[in-house]
Write a protein that holds these residues in place. Structure first.
Motif, mmCIF file in Angstrom:
data_model
loop_
_atom_site.group_PDB
_atom_site.id
_atom_site.type_symbol
_atom_site.label_atom_id
_atom_site.label_comp_id
_atom_site.label_asym_id
_atom_site.label_seq_id
_atom_site.Cartn_x
_atom_site.Cartn_y
_atom_site.Cartn_z
ATOM 1 N N UNK A 230 0.809 -0.929 0.030
ATOM 2 C CA UNK A 230 0.135 0.205 -0.140
ATOM 3 C C UNK A 230 0.901 1.380 0.148
ATOM 4 N N UNK A 231 1.324 1.729 -1.090
ATOM 5 C CA UNK A 231 2.366 2.495 -1.395
ATOM 6 C C UNK A 231 2.161 3.659 -2.422
ATOM 7 N N UNK A 232 2.444 4.894 -2.737
ATOM 8 C CA UNK A 232 2.191 5.551 -3.633
ATOM 9 C C UNK A 232 3.312 5.163 -4.778
ATOM 10 N N UNK A 239 8.123 10.558 -1.521
ATOM 11 C CA UNK A 239 8.767 9.521 -1.037
ATOM 12 C C UNK A 239 9.187 9.958 0.255
ATOM 13 N N UNK A 240 10.001 9.015 0.988
ATOM 14 C CA UNK A 240 10.095 9.136 2.209
ATOM 15 C C UNK A 240 10.802 10.337 2.865
ATOM 16 N N UNK A 241 11.443 11.079 1.799
ATOM 17 C CA UNK A 241 12.073 12.261 2.345
ATOM 18 C C UNK A 241 11.406 13.329 2.604
ATOM 19 N N UNK A 250 5.068 19.362 4.539
ATOM 20 C CA UNK A 250 3.916 20.328 4.242
ATOM 21 C C UNK A 250 4.175 20.822 2.815
ATOM 22 N N UNK A 251 5.357 21.489 2.762
ATOM 23 C CA UNK A 251 5.353 21.970 1.278
ATOM 24 C C UNK A 251 5.235 20.841 0.015
ATOM 25 N N UNK A 252 6.099 19.765 0.307
ATOM 26 C CA UNK A 252 6.101 18.557 -0.549
ATOM 27 C C UNK A 252 4.503 18.134 -0.896
ATOM 28 N N UNK A 253 3.872 17.973 0.084
ATOM 29 C CA UNK A 253 2.441 17.402 -0.223
ATOM 30 C C UNK A 253 1.874 18.407 -0.774
ATOM 31 N N UNK A 335 16.787 8.675 5.879
ATOM 32 C CA UNK A 335 15.616 8.239 5.585
ATOM 33 C C UNK A 335 15.203 7.544 4.401
ATOM 34 N N UNK A 336 16.072 7.569 3.380
ATOM 35 C CA UNK A 336 15.932 6.599 2.392
ATOM 36 C C UNK A 336 16.500 5.087 2.720
#
Length: 505
Positions: A230-232, A239-241, A250-253, A335-336
């Motif tokens: 269940x992933x994008x 991604x996880x970063x 917030x900015x990424x989403x 994180x990666x």
């Protein structure tokens, strides 16, 4: 910025407040027929409308039920309500339906997928749902799981803020920093949750059908928590970063939504979501209210999909994540790496020792030291931490490891059929209406049962002399009922009299 946090928590005697942090559970699970095929029955007619029901909803498909508990400050209360809701849902099932116990759906054929795509009785979600089907396909969207909502009392943050006020612009900035530390540490240590609670070792016939889909050489710990679950999509660029900072998250989403890569923030399938605000930018000014952890497979060995020991472990684990500093240097690379390590653990053979064993031992030891330092040690917490330490070194004790002996020809279909029937019998053949509330009178159980069926929110309040008061809320109207003083009643008629606006379908 948060120097000496653990000692400050101890000095201010805030340990008990952390113990009183709130957990709420969301359990997704499929209804299946007596042959183990996804049910084609509609959402149970006895249950109140999904437009307003506080506890019993459905998710992507009509067969995909969702149980939502209220947040509670004790694991015992969460489990009691979860068991109560599970019992009510099971007793409301139609035409011999039962609950599928696994995260991965049962065997699918083309007609099943077509039926799911064409049947969904919630028009408001039609466009979004069609978008998701086109983008991800039906199978990936009907993987189920357990989500855990977590919050810490505001009084805890308020007391700590006095010690760190000079380091932060305002109170919400301080609270966000602490919550986001938990988020980052959870992502960095996600592999441990996948190892301990992974329970999706195989996919049934019809799930992987494309030439590009994986061909597993052996069962794994958790397909759901791997890159095949269940992933994008990689092309979504979320991604996880994203978890490198609150601002980046917030900015990424917002950017992904604005550019059309995501339909909306709800399409982000990361391991943790921030909760409490409708608009992402409001987290800056209004703060994070709670966190949603989305990585737990349904536990097929529990009638509720999750058990008490797992939730007690999680509470201690989250306290550990709160007090553990995050080294921000090269955080995106870390994180990666954490994503890759989690995927590797998810795809390990369930009965083999994990390559992260030594790291896991260190984490469990630090958790045990933490509960001792904060004065939270009890016979139960020590036993649970020791049990999970034993699971760490004995992989056959993990849920995925326990499933290995019952996998037949690469399938858990037969196991799922047997367990779904067994769980239904356990929940419906009891001598009392609501087994988790057997210490309450028959009248109280009957009133709670019917209130939940009709979509009425309930809270149990205790008064002097052990009197039980039932607080009932519907459509912003609240009534308190001293159940024991009621004479013999027809629960539905009584509730309709209390709430004239109640909709009986």
């Amino acid at each position: 910025m948060l120097d000496n946090l653990l000692n400050v928590i101890k000095e201010e005697e805030l340990s008990r407040q952390l113990c009183k942090s709130f957990l709420g559970i969301e359990v997704e699970e499929h209804r299946v027929d007596h042959n183990g095929k996804l049910s084609r029955e509609p959402h149970p007619q006895k249950l109140g409308s999904r437009a307003y029901h506080p506890y019993l909803q459905s998710d992507f498909s009509e067969s995909q039920s969702e149980i939502i508990t209220a947040p509670f400050d004790s694991v015992g209360k969460v489990i009691q309500q979860l068991d109560t809701l599970q019992t009510i849902l099971t007793r409301s099932l139609q035409n011999n339906d039962r609950i599928w116990p696994l995260s991965m759906p049962p065997a699918l054929d083309s007609l099943d997928k077509q039926f799911i795509a064409e049947h969904f009785d919630r028009p408001a979600y039609k466009n979004y749902r069609q978008y998701l089907i086109k983008k991800y396909g039906v199978p990936r969207k009907i993987i189920t799981g357990v989500h855990v909502n977590y919050s810490i009392p505001n009084s805890f943050f308020e007391c700590l803020y006095k010690h760190y006020e000079k380091n932060f612009e305002n109170f919400n900035s301080f609270k966000n920093t602490l919550y986001f530390r938990i988020v980052q540490n959870f992502v960095l240590n996600r592999w441990l949750i996948t190892y301990l609670f992974g329970a999706s070792p195989v996919a049934e016939r019809g799930f992987f059908t494309h030439s590009s889909d994986p061909k597993f050489e052996h069962p794994v710990r958790s397909i759901r928590n791997s890159r095949f679950g269940y992933v994008n999509n990689r092309a979504d660029q979320v991604n996880v970063t994203l978890y490198s900072s609150l601002e980046n998250f917030i900015d990424g989403l917002e950017c992904a939504v604005k550019t059309g890569l995501l339909y909306g923030p709800a399409e982000f399938y990361g391991p943790v979501r921030l909760r409490g605000q409708d608009r992402l930018s409001d987290y800056y000014t209004k703060g994070i209210s709670y966190l949603e952890f989305r990585v737990f497979d349904n536990n097929p060995f529990s009638t509720n999909g999750v058990d008490r020991n797992a939730l007690i472990f999680l509470k201690i684990f989250l306290i550990y994540l709160l007090v553990t500093p995050v080294d921000e240097k090269n955080i995106k690379d870390k994180l990666k790496q954490a994503f890759d390590e989690n995927n590797a653990v998810a795809l390990e053979q369930p009965d083999k020792i994990t390559f992260k064993l030594e790291t896991g031992k260190v984490v469990l030891e630090k958790m045990l030291e933490l509960v001792k330092f904060l004065g939270l040690e009890s016979e139960e917490t020590s036993r649970i931490l020791q049990n999970f330490n034993n699971v760490l070194t004995h992989p056959k004790l993990t849920p995925a490891g326990r499933l290995m002996p019952v996998i037949k020809n690469g399938s858990l279909q037969e196991f799922g059929n047997k367990v779904s029937a067994k769980h239904k019998q356990l929940l419906t053949d009891a001598n009392v209406l609501l087994p988790a509330m057997s210490n309450f009178s028959d009248k109280t159980q009957s009133l709670i049962f019917k209130a939940v069926e009709l979509g009425i929110n309930y809270t149990i309040e205790k008064r002097g002399n052990n009197r039980i008061i039932l607080k009932l809320t519907y459509s912003n109207i609240t009534k308190r009922v001293d159940v024991e003083n009621l004479r013999s009643i027809n629960a539905q008629k009584y509730l309709c009299k209390l709430f004239p606006a109640l909709k009986i379908e």
